[in-house]
Write a protein that holds these residues in place. Structure first.
Motif, PDB file in Angstrom:
ATOM      1  N   ARG A   1      -2.571   0.230  -4.424  1.00 59.77           N
ATOM      2  CA  ARG A   1      -2.859  -0.867  -3.488  1.00 59.77           C
ATOM      3  C   ARG A   1      -2.812  -2.165  -4.277  1.00 59.77           C
ATOM      4  O   ARG A   1      -3.398  -2.291  -5.347  1.00 59.77           O
ATOM      5  CB  ARG A   1      -4.218  -0.674  -2.806  1.00 59.77           C
TER       6      ARG A   1
ATOM      7  N   SER B   1       1.163   5.579  -0.854  1.00 61.85           N
ATOM      8  CA  SER B   1       0.511   6.864  -1.090  1.00 61.85           C
ATOM      9  C   SER B   1       1.582   7.902  -1.402  1.00 61.85           C
ATOM     10  O   SER B   1       2.568   8.030  -0.656  1.00 61.85           O
ATOM     11  CB  SER B   1      -0.287   7.282   0.154  1.00 61.85           C
TER      12      SER B   1
ATOM     13  N   HIS C   1       0.861  -1.179   0.000  1.00 62.05           N
ATOM     14  CA  HIS C   1       0.000   0.000   0.000  1.00 62.05           C
ATOM     15  C   HIS C   1       0.903   1.236   0.000  1.00 62.05           C
ATOM     16  O   HIS C   1       1.722   1.398   0.904  1.00 62.05           O
ATOM     17  CB  HIS C   1      -0.902   0.025   1.234  1.00 62.05           C
TER      18      HIS C   1
ATOM     19  N   THR D   1      -2.294   6.958  -5.330  1.00 61.94           N
ATOM     20  CA  THR D   1      -2.207   5.785  -4.475  1.00 61.94           C
ATOM     21  C   THR D   1      -2.099   4.498  -5.283  1.00 61.94           C
ATOM     22  O   THR D   1      -2.582   4.403  -6.409  1.00 61.94           O
ATOM     23  CB  THR D   1      -3.425   5.679  -3.543  1.00 61.94           C
TER      24      THR D   1
ATOM     25  N   LEU E   1      -3.135  13.305  -3.654  1.00 63.66           N
ATOM     26  CA  LEU E   1      -2.525  11.991  -3.474  1.00 63.66           C
ATOM     27  C   LEU E   1      -2.693  11.109  -4.705  1.00 63.66           C
ATOM     28  O   LEU E   1      -3.736  11.115  -5.359  1.00 63.66           O
ATOM     29  CB  LEU E   1      -3.129  11.277  -2.272  1.00 63.66           C
TER      30      LEU E   1
END
Length: 198
Positions: free
Chosen positions: A103, A69, A67, A101, A99
């Motif tokens: 994942r 960011s 994960h 991101t 941001l």
């Protein structure tokens, strides 16, 4: 601490000792990119502000997670005017979307110490799949007693897929900024302290 983790190595998995949750160390990590400029050369840059977690399952690497960011305003190509354009509304629009991101959704071994990390990358309001080729760089205890793991990674994407479509035509033909972007990752992550003592 290192001795304790080495004792956890299983004959059935060379990565068993890596099991745990790690915090990405931004001081010793790099998230960089390159893109074709004016059809003849590459412009390189990086993001200076980011954070992330690696949840590693050394017994079953496919169960591991990542994960990350990234603060898009931290983009740096060494030219302030260009950085202001890239973080402005025609590109990342960092004021509205601060941001970027990633994942993970899965990881697949593809060779000795090599993996393909798949997941979803979100830029602005668009989230799409992205595959990252990773190479495990090793694990060690640093001079301060922290247990670290390292990975290098590369990925390619078409920036237009994420709505980053700005461009301008060249008089000689072609466009100023290429659509293909190459990402390069050099990650050092530290085992969380609560697990390091285990």
């Amino acid at each position: 601490m290192l001795r304790n983790r080495q004792n956890k190595i299983s004959d059935s998995s060379p990565y068993a000792a890596l099991t745990g949750t790690y915090t990405i160390d931004p001081v010793h990590s790099t998230i960089g990119f390159s893109v074709r400029h004016a059809m003849i050369s590459n412009v390189r840059g990086r993001f200076d502000a980011f954070e992330g977690l690696l949840i590693l399952d050394g017994y079953d690497p496919a169960r591991s997670e990542a994960h990350v960011s990234v603060q898009t305003q931290s983009l740096d190509t060494s030219i302030s005017a260009r950085d202001a354009h890239l973080t402005g509304p025609e590109f990342f629009d960092s004021a509205t979307f601060p941001l970027m991101t990633f994942r993970s959704t899965g990881i697949v071994p593809i060779g000795e110490d090599e993996f393909r990390l798949v997941g979803n990358l979100r830029i602005k309001d668009i989230e799409l799949p992205l595959a990252i080729n990773l190479t495990f760089g090793g694990a060690a205890q640093d001079a301060y007693g922290n247990y670290r793991v390292g990975f290098e990674g590369t990925a390619t994407l078409q920036r237009s897929d994420w709505g980053l479509t700005w461009n301008t035509a060249l008089e000689t033909g072609g466009v100023l900024v290429g659509d293909k972007v190459t990402l390069s990752l050099d990650i050092s992550a530290v085992l969380q302290e609560s697990q390091a003592a285990a």
